[in-house]
Design an enzyme around this catalytic site. Structure first.
Site, PDB file in Angstrom:
ATOM      1  N   GLU A  13       9.593   4.204   2.538  1.00 54.67           N
ATOM      2  CA  GLU A  13       9.619   2.785   2.151  1.00 54.67           C
ATOM      3  C   GLU A  13      11.026   2.300   1.850  1.00 54.67           C
ATOM      4  O   GLU A  13      11.319   1.110   2.013  1.00 54.67           O
ATOM      5  CB  GLU A  13       8.673   2.549   0.957  1.00 54.67           C
ATOM      6  CG  GLU A  13       7.209   2.740   1.337  1.00 54.67           C
ATOM      7  CD  GLU A  13       6.251   2.717   0.152  1.00 54.67           C
ATOM      8  OE1 GLU A  13       6.657   3.192  -0.937  1.00 54.67           O
ATOM      9  OE2 GLU A  13       5.108   2.254   0.312  1.00 54.67           O
ATOM     10  N   ASP A 197      -3.156   0.073   6.270  1.00 53.85           N
ATOM     11  CA  ASP A 197      -4.519   0.529   6.553  1.00 53.85           C
ATOM     12  C   ASP A 197      -5.491  -0.400   5.814  1.00 53.85           C
ATOM     13  O   ASP A 197      -5.060  -1.293   5.088  1.00 53.85           O
ATOM     14  CB  ASP A 197      -4.714   1.982   6.058  1.00 53.85           C
ATOM     15  CG  ASP A 197      -4.437   2.078   4.569  1.00 53.85           C
ATOM     16  OD1 ASP A 197      -3.265   2.268   4.203  1.00 53.85           O
ATOM     17  OD2 ASP A 197      -5.390   1.910   3.778  1.00 53.85           O
TER      18      ASP A 197
HETATM   19  C1  LIG Z   1       0.916  10.908   1.582  1.00 56.17           C
HETATM   20  C2  LIG Z   1      -0.012   9.810   1.135  1.00 56.17           C
HETATM   21  C3  LIG Z   1       0.713   8.698   0.482  1.00 56.17           C
HETATM   22  C4  LIG Z   1      -0.135   7.576   0.025  1.00 56.17           C
HETATM   23  C5  LIG Z   1       0.694   6.504  -0.677  1.00 56.17           C
HETATM   24  C6  LIG Z   1       0.130   5.155  -0.375  1.00 56.17           C
HETATM   25  N1  LIG Z   1       0.806   4.044  -1.002  1.00 56.17           N
HETATM   26  C7  LIG Z   1       0.706   4.129  -2.466  1.00 56.17           C
HETATM   27  O1  LIG Z   1       1.224   3.020  -3.076  1.00 56.17           O
HETATM   28  C8  LIG Z   1       0.353   2.736  -0.500  1.00 56.17           C
HETATM   29  C9  LIG Z   1      -0.992   2.720   0.130  1.00 56.17           C
HETATM   30  C10 LIG Z   1      -1.262   2.421   1.435  1.00 56.17           C
HETATM   31  N2  LIG Z   1      -2.609   2.499   1.683  1.00 56.17           N
HETATM   32  C11 LIG Z   1      -3.228   2.878   0.517  1.00 56.17           C
HETATM   33  C12 LIG Z   1      -4.570   3.161   0.188  1.00 56.17           C
HETATM   34  N3  LIG Z   1      -5.553   3.052   1.103  1.00 56.17           N
HETATM   35  N4  LIG Z   1      -4.859   3.552  -1.072  1.00 56.17           N
HETATM   36  C13 LIG Z   1      -3.874   3.659  -1.998  1.00 56.17           C
HETATM   37  N5  LIG Z   1      -2.572   3.429  -1.744  1.00 56.17           N
HETATM   38  C14 LIG Z   1      -2.240   3.029  -0.486  1.00 56.17           C
END
Ligand SMILES: CCCCCCN(CO)Cc1c[nH]c2c(N)ncnc12
Length: 229
Positions: A13, A197
Site C-alpha cells: 500500500e 474484493d
Molecule cells: C495477507 C492478507 C492481508 C489482508 C489485509 C486486508 N486489508 C486490511 O485492512 C484491507 C482489506 C481488503 N479486503 C479486506 C477484507 N475482505 N476484509 C478485511 N480487510 C480487507
C-alpha cells in the site's frame, strides 16, 4: 507549515507512494521503519503499520507523538460492501467504526465501549480537498462509512452482519483505530481506500489478484491530494 503522516497497513500500500519520492531517510523505531521525505515544501513521514488495529494504532500514535506529524492521511485497500463499489473503486471515509468491538452482553450497542463512541468522523476540510481533486481529475469516488475489525472478512454472513449493524459501505482492518488515535490526539485525518474484493467467499482470491492495482489507484489519488495541501 504542516508535517504530514502518510500511512498504509501493508508494504504494497505504501510502495506506490514511496515511488514518487527521492532522498528518503529511513528511521527505525518500535519494530518498524519510518520514511522521511521532503515534497513540495512539505515534510512527510511515510510508514506501513502491518495489518490490524493494534499495529495501526501504534504507527499512527508514533507518527504523531514521536515524529510530530500534525495531519495524517491513510491510503490502502478495502473490501466492498455497498454494491455501488466495484473492485478498483475509491471510497473516502466520512466515519469509521469497529465491527468486532463487542460488549453487547451488557446491553451496549456493537462497536461501543464506555468512554468511546461507535462512529468516529474524519476531518471535513480534508474530505473537501479530496472531493475537489476528484472532480478536477474526473475520478469517481464515494463518501461513506468504513467498518474496521481484526479479521479478513470472506463470508457473506459476516459481511451482512457488518452492513446491517453499521450501515457500512466498506470494511478493512486499520481505519477505525487510526481514527480513534487521531481524534484523541486532535490531529486532522483522512482515510482513503480502493476496493480489492467484496468480502465474500471470493475475497481471498480477488484480494491477491487486485491488491497491487487497487493500492495503486488509492496511492495515485492520494498523491494528487497531497499536492493540494
Ligand atoms: C495477507 C492478507 C492481508 C489482508 C489485509 C486486508 N486489508 C486490511 O485492512 C484491507 C482489506 C481488503 N479486503 C479486506 C477484507 N475482505 N476484509 C478485511 N480487510 C480487507
Amino acid at each position: 507549515m504542516i508535517k504530514l503522516a502518510i500511512m498504509g497497513a501493508m508494504e504494497e500500500e505504501i510502495e506506490p507512494l514511496l515511488a514518487h519520492f527521492e532522498n528518503i531517510n529511513v528511521v527505525e523505531f518500535a519494530d518498524n521503519k519510518y520514511y522521511e521525505v521532503k515534497y513540495n515544501g512539505l515534510e512527510i513521514v511515510i510508514a506501513y503499520s502491518k495489518i490490524g488495529k493494534v499495529f495501526a494504532s501504534l504507527t499512527a500514535a508514533t507518527m504523531i507523538e514521536k515524529f510530530g506529524c500534525d495531519t495524517l492521511l491513510f491510503s490502502g485497500v478495502a473490501g466492498g460492501i455497498n454494491p455501488e463499489l466495484k473492485i478498483g473503486d475509491l471510497i473516502i471515509a466520512d466515519k469509521l467504526c469497529q465491527h468486532d468491538l463487542d460488549i453487547t452482553a451488557f446491553g451496549h450497542p456493537n462497536g461501543y465501549v464506555p468512554g468511546g463512541k461507535v462512529f468516529v468522523e474524519t476531518t471535513k476540510s480534508l474530505r473537501e480537498i479530496a472531493i475537489k481533486v476528484a472532480n478536477e481529475n474526473n475520478l469517481k469516488v464515494i463518501v461513506g462509512t468504513i467498518a474496521t475489525g481484526d479479521q479478513f472478512v470472506h463470508s457473506t454472513e459476516r459481511k451482512d452482519f457488518i452492513q446491517s449493524t453499521f450501515k457500512a459501505d466498506a470494511l478493512e482492518m486499520e481505519g477505525a483505530s487510526v481514527a480513534v488515535v487521531c481524534d484523541a490526539l486532535n490531529v486532522p485525518f483522512f482515510i482513503l481506500r480502493a476496493i480489492s474484493d467484496t468480502a465474500d467467499m471470493d475475497a481471498g482470491f480477488d484480494f491477491d489478484e487486485f491488491l497491487k492495482s487497487s493500492a495503486k489507484n488509492s496511492a495515485d489519488y492520494l498523491i494528487k491530494i497531497v499536492k493540494e495541501l
